[in-house]
Enzyme design. Sequence first.
Site, short mmCIF file in Angstrom:
data_model
loop_
_atom_site.label_atom_id
_atom_site.label_comp_id
_atom_site.label_asym_id
_atom_site.label_seq_id
_atom_site.Cartn_x
_atom_site.Cartn_y
_atom_site.Cartn_z
N GLU A 161 -39.34 -20.89 -43.75
CA GLU A 161 -40.08 -21.58 -42.70
C GLU A 161 -39.16 -21.79 -41.49
OE1 GLU A 161 -43.36 -22.39 -42.37
OE2 GLU A 161 -42.40 -22.60 -40.42
N ARG A 184 -39.81 -26.17 -36.04
CA ARG A 184 -38.93 -27.21 -35.50
C ARG A 184 -39.62 -28.55 -35.65
NH1 ARG A 184 -39.35 -25.61 -29.59
NH2 ARG A 184 -41.38 -25.12 -30.45
N LEU A 211 -30.33 -22.96 -24.75
CA LEU A 211 -29.14 -22.94 -23.89
C LEU A 211 -29.05 -24.25 -23.11
CD1 LEU A 211 -28.81 -19.34 -22.34
CD2 LEU A 211 -27.39 -20.41 -24.10
N CYS A 221 -31.31 -29.65 -40.30
CA CYS A 221 -31.20 -28.21 -40.56
C CYS A 221 -29.90 -27.57 -40.07
CB CYS A 221 -32.38 -27.47 -39.95
SG CYS A 221 -33.92 -27.87 -40.77
C1 UDX Z 1 -34.29 -26.03 -36.46
C2 UDX Z 1 -34.78 -24.61 -36.10
O1 UDX Z 1 -35.10 -24.55 -34.71
C3 UDX Z 1 -35.97 -24.25 -36.96
O2 UDX Z 1 -36.35 -22.92 -36.69
C4 UDX Z 1 -35.58 -24.40 -38.41
O3 UDX Z 1 -36.63 -24.07 -39.25
C5 UDX Z 1 -35.11 -25.81 -38.69
O4 UDX Z 1 -34.03 -26.11 -37.83
P1 UDX Z 1 -35.01 -28.53 -35.87
O5 UDX Z 1 -33.77 -28.95 -36.61
O6 UDX Z 1 -36.28 -29.22 -36.16
O7 UDX Z 1 -35.29 -26.96 -36.09
O8 UDX Z 1 -34.72 -28.74 -34.30
P2 UDX Z 1 -34.32 -27.85 -33.03
O9 UDX Z 1 -35.37 -28.01 -32.01
O10 UDX Z 1 -33.94 -26.49 -33.41
O11 UDX Z 1 -33.03 -28.66 -32.51
C6 UDX Z 1 -31.86 -28.80 -33.31
C7 UDX Z 1 -30.79 -29.56 -32.57
O12 UDX Z 1 -30.26 -28.77 -31.50
C8 UDX Z 1 -31.24 -30.87 -31.92
O13 UDX Z 1 -30.24 -31.86 -32.12
C9 UDX Z 1 -31.37 -30.53 -30.46
O14 UDX Z 1 -31.18 -31.64 -29.62
C10 UDX Z 1 -30.25 -29.51 -30.30
N1 UDX Z 1 -30.46 -28.59 -29.18
C11 UDX Z 1 -31.49 -27.70 -29.21
C12 UDX Z 1 -29.56 -28.57 -28.11
O15 UDX Z 1 -28.60 -29.35 -28.06
N2 UDX Z 1 -29.76 -27.67 -27.10
C13 UDX Z 1 -30.79 -26.79 -27.10
O16 UDX Z 1 -30.87 -25.99 -26.14
C14 UDX Z 1 -31.68 -26.79 -28.18
#
Ligand code: UDX
Length: 429
Positions: A151, A154, A250, A260
């Site tokens: 899966e 997000r 980015l 995750c």
């Molecule tokens: C992630 C993956 O995106 C998803 O495909 C997988 O199934 C589970 O893990 P999630 O953990 O829900 O999902 O959140 P996501 O939106 O990916 O963000 C993860 C972290 O990265 C957050 O702390 C977010 O703030 C950070 N982030 C994300 C950044 O710092 N910069 C970005 O550009 C994107």
Amino acid sequence: MKLAIIGTGYVGLVTGACFADVGHQVTCVDNDTQKVALLQAGGIPIYEPGLAELVRKNVAAGRLRFTTSIAEGVAASEIIFIAVPTPPQPDGSVDMSFIEKVAREIAGALTSYKIVVDKSTVPVKTGDKVAETIERYSRSRVDFDVVSNPEFLREGFAVEDLMHPDRIVVGVRSPRPVPAMKAVYAPFQAPIIVTDINSAELIKHASNSFLALKISYINAVSAICEATGANVQQVANGMGLDARIGRRFLNAGLGFGGSCFPKDLSAFIKISEQVGYDFRLLKEVQRINVEQMERFVKKITETLWVLKDKTIGVLGLAFKQNTDDVRSSPAIDLCQRLLGGGARLRVHDPKAMDKARALLPNVTYVDDMNEVAAGCDALVIATEWDEFKQLDLARARDQLSAPILFDGRNLFDPDEMAQLGWIYKSVGR
Ligand code: UDX
């Protein structure tokens, strides 16, 4: 089709609700009796946009039901999805005990051919182990297939991601379960890629590690931007227009958190180690993530000079916007570091305050984001909630002892903030 989902966490519950919504008959199973009782009574244990309505609608339509009995779920279904937690262990490896336990229970309940699908994020070669376990513990020689179907949703966008996936990955050991898996996903109109099981399992860890790498990369670039007077958002925009790179993931900030990325990175590094490969690139991704937080805390302490006995207002506790999840939240980490430096905190989050209380007992929780700054020496934005962009800046200025804002998520424009008289420090700009 008749489907069972074992585990009603973020993945299981959203998957069950979405499957029901496209017309499948879904039985959701969980061993947490309180949670099942809550769901049966129409309650939702997590905050996820759109989920409550989806569950309500499909329960009412008779397509979605909840039970604590795996045997009942197995008996009622052609396909059984496993969506139980695979938490990290102290050494970075994955705790597989929930998967094993569920596989054993499924084995005990099998009386006719079923497809057993793993949705949880698992180390490569787990499919083999699940198949072995089911064979070992089934009472009779019943035919079954094991499938890997990771899966990619997000949190905060889970319903949207599930309803409109970029791709569906189906890892199989034989062609037999492929038509049924395609039938499950036909309503979602997404490309379905069929692979062997090991590849499907690897796709998940490799994808999440790559996304974390992308974030650490831009965070490292943000350090260079700060040292040179460049603007990381402009750099990211320029990079992102290259279709080979893409603008998403980015955004520089406080580093990635959540249930995750940190866990999956550690697991992938561990798995690589076990097969004899030292994945130093990913270790560096982890290091940059820690350093990013340290650089931000340094920015706060250097600006305020003395942290001890200062009162700081913190906007955001969830690990990202649109969720109440505080697991491995950079915002919580930041709060703990500020508390460690002797500061007092007034905090607010639109959804995550209840869940944060256990991790941050000695702070003041403020219901209105526009009241957080009252009596504070500085404000900090720690989570990228959209509503923080609507913060009443004039009022915050009046409430603060000096107009200082540390923006860990680059929500405001530095030039505009300077014009408004703020001492405004963000990331990479
Ligand atoms: C992630 C993956 O995106 C998803 O495909 C997988 O199934 C589970 O893990 P999630 O953990 O829900 O999902 O959140 P996501 O939106 O990916 O963000 C993860 C972290 O990265 C957050 O702390 C977010 O703030 C950070 N982030 C994300 C950044 O710092 N910069 C970005 O550009 C994107």
